[in-house]
Design an enzyme around this catalytic site. Structure first.
Site, PDB file in Angstrom:
ATOM      1  CE1 TYR A  22      -3.891  -2.243   0.218  1.00  0.00           C
ATOM      2  CE2 TYR A  22      -2.554  -3.410   1.823  1.00  0.00           C
ATOM      3  CZ  TYR A  22      -3.652  -3.365   0.984  1.00  0.00           C
ATOM      4  OH  TYR A  22      -4.496  -4.437   0.905  1.00  0.00           O
ATOM      5  CE1 TYR A 150      -7.731  -6.749   3.027  1.00  0.00           C
ATOM      6  CE2 TYR A 150      -6.880  -8.291   4.648  1.00  0.00           C
ATOM      7  CZ  TYR A 150      -6.719  -7.571   3.488  1.00  0.00           C
ATOM      8  OH  TYR A 150      -5.545  -7.676   2.779  1.00  0.00           O
ATOM      9  CG  ASP A 255     -10.409 -14.843   7.198  1.00  0.00           C
ATOM     10  OD1 ASP A 255      -9.412 -15.239   7.830  1.00  0.00           O
ATOM     11  OD2 ASP A 255     -10.351 -13.938   6.346  1.00  0.00           O
ATOM     12  CE  LYS A 284      -3.185 -11.174   9.487  1.00  0.00           C
ATOM     13  NZ  LYS A 284      -2.146 -10.439   8.771  1.00  0.00           N
TER      14      LYS A 284
END
Length: 438
Positions: A22, A150, A255, A284
């Protein structure tokens, strides 16, 4: 920052040639050089040490360079750092799968290893679609997601992120058109004897009732919506969503990439609601933040349906699937987590974050302060102050990475109390100082 000539040359090259997440390239904002990491400390290129408040995007739950994890990695490098998984298997993959099947909600018996969280969600979506194709119901090919969600940066995952604040609106015209239900109402502890008080679940039911014949799966982040807003919601919503999916013959994808392995105070966030999704993704913290790896788990019903259909196999296969080094690292991280009093550690961090950050809610310019497990969030009224607060935190000895209006921290589970205090002091001072200047 004042760098040596060597480090300045590295920073200059980085600015001109390397794309960061980003960020533009060339990047007018120079990245901050890092020399080394140890525990919850980051040694910067100018030799300052700062406390890591992000645990490397929520992954390094044991901090950095933990000796048990490092030893497991070194041993695996000497034995077999990699081997293809097509037609072959190895002990680290089997042992890791055993742990995942045992620890995740009961009934998730099949494991597919992937390279990253986004890829594991791609696999989950592909599995949901192939599940219905295998039954001759190819019309069930749309995904239902919830606002403020997300799920990753790849194409299928972008299409199930919030289309407005999910960071991918630029691609809306080329993404698959999926369905979106209102986000769950905020509040983990919100309760009511009257379910009519909860319009969020009623709206979800309306969509399922109207569109279930074309919906393959509902995908959501259980209990904590992460990058879409750091929102915490009640377990009853998750229970009811699971029940509605069963009622309307729709799969449920949970998720758990951000919430898995203890971050919320439960090993997996689905445990707060006592549910087993049809499909779950983890990533993660799977390797303790040491190597990239993720996994998808599903029920026997899902896998059997796919494997009894045409072509009888799951149509996916990453080159580095079940990398032995990553598997060995994940085993070491999981075993370490289960050896330590992680729930006590999370409770201690939670209480500290509540005590130290909650007073900020009284400031003009602060919309909300919320804490759950090892997650602390200060939500501002404005979304343009993050860079100032980040810089102030760095000057005060802590590294955080705000996102829009959200000033948040997710420290390692074993962060020493003194360093945790430095972290919250830095956030407090940075928020107060920045808001006072406005």
């Amino acid at each position: 920052m004042q760098y040596s000539d060597h480090w300045q040359s590295l920073i200059d090259f980085d600015q001109q040639h390397i794309w960061h997440p980003y960020a533009p390239s060339p990047n007018p904002v120079p990245p901050i050089g890092v020399k080394s990491t140890q525990g919850s400390l980051i040694t910067l290129a100018d030799d300052r040490q700062v406390v890591d408040g992000m645990s490397s995007w929520w992954a390094a739950i044991h901090g950095y360079n933990h000796p048990k994890i490092n030893a497991a990695m070194k041993a695996q490098i000497d034995t077999m750092p990699h081997i293809m998984f097509g037609g072959l298997t190895h002990e680290p993959a089997v042992e890791l799968a055993k742990r995942l099947v045992k620890l995740t909600p009961e009934g998730l018996n099949k494991v597919f290893f992937a390279d990253s969280g986004s890829v594991s969600m791609e696999v989950a979506i592909k599995i949901a679609l192939q599940y219905w194709i295998s039954q001759g119901k190819s019309q069930k090919n749309r995904m239902l997601s919830i606002r403020n969600g997300y799920h990753g940066d790849t194409f299928a995952t972008m299409a199930v992120c919030d289309p407005v604040n999910g960071m991918h609106h630029l691609f809306n015209d080329v993404l698959r058109k999926n369905l979106f239900a209102p986000a769950p109402q905020m509040g983990f502890d919100i309760q009511s004897d009257n379910q009519d008080d909860f319009s969020d679940i009623r709206e979800l039911q309306k969509i399922l009732q109207q569109h279930h014949q074309e919906i393959a799966a509902l995908t959501l982040e259980p209990i904590v919506q992460g990058a879409g807003g750091m929102r915490f919601y009640r377990p009853a919503y998750l229970q009811q969503a699971k029940a509605l999916c069963e009622q309307y013959d729709v799969l449920l994808i949970a998720d758990e990439i951000a919430t898995g392995f203890g971050r919320t105070g439960k090993l997996f966030a689905c445990e707060w609601a006592g549910i087993t999704p049809d499909i779950m993704t983890v990533g993660k913290a799977l390797t303790g933040g040491n190597l990239t790896m993720a996994a998808m788990l599903c029920t026997d019903k899902v896998s059997d349906t796919i494997c009894q259909g045409e072509p009888g196999v799951l149509m996916h296969g990453p080159t580095f699937m079940a990398n032995p080094l990553a598997c060995a690292t994940a085993i070491a991280s999981i075993d370490l987590l289960l050896e330590i009093p992680w729930q006590e550690n999370i409770a201690t961090i939670e209480q500290h974050l509540k005590t130290e950050l909650s007073p900020l809610a009284e400031l003009d310019g602060v919309k909300d302060v919320r804490v759950m497990g090892a997650i602390g969030v200060v939500e501002l009224e404005r979304n343009d102050l993050g860079s100032q607060i980040q810089a102030a935190c760095l000057e005060n000895g802590a590294w955080i990475r705000p996102f829009g209006k959200l000033i948040y921290t997710m420290p390692a589970f074993n962060i020493p109390q003194r360093q945790l205090q430095t972290l919250t002091d830095a956030i407090n001072q940075a928020v107060k100082h920045t808001l006072a200047k406005q």
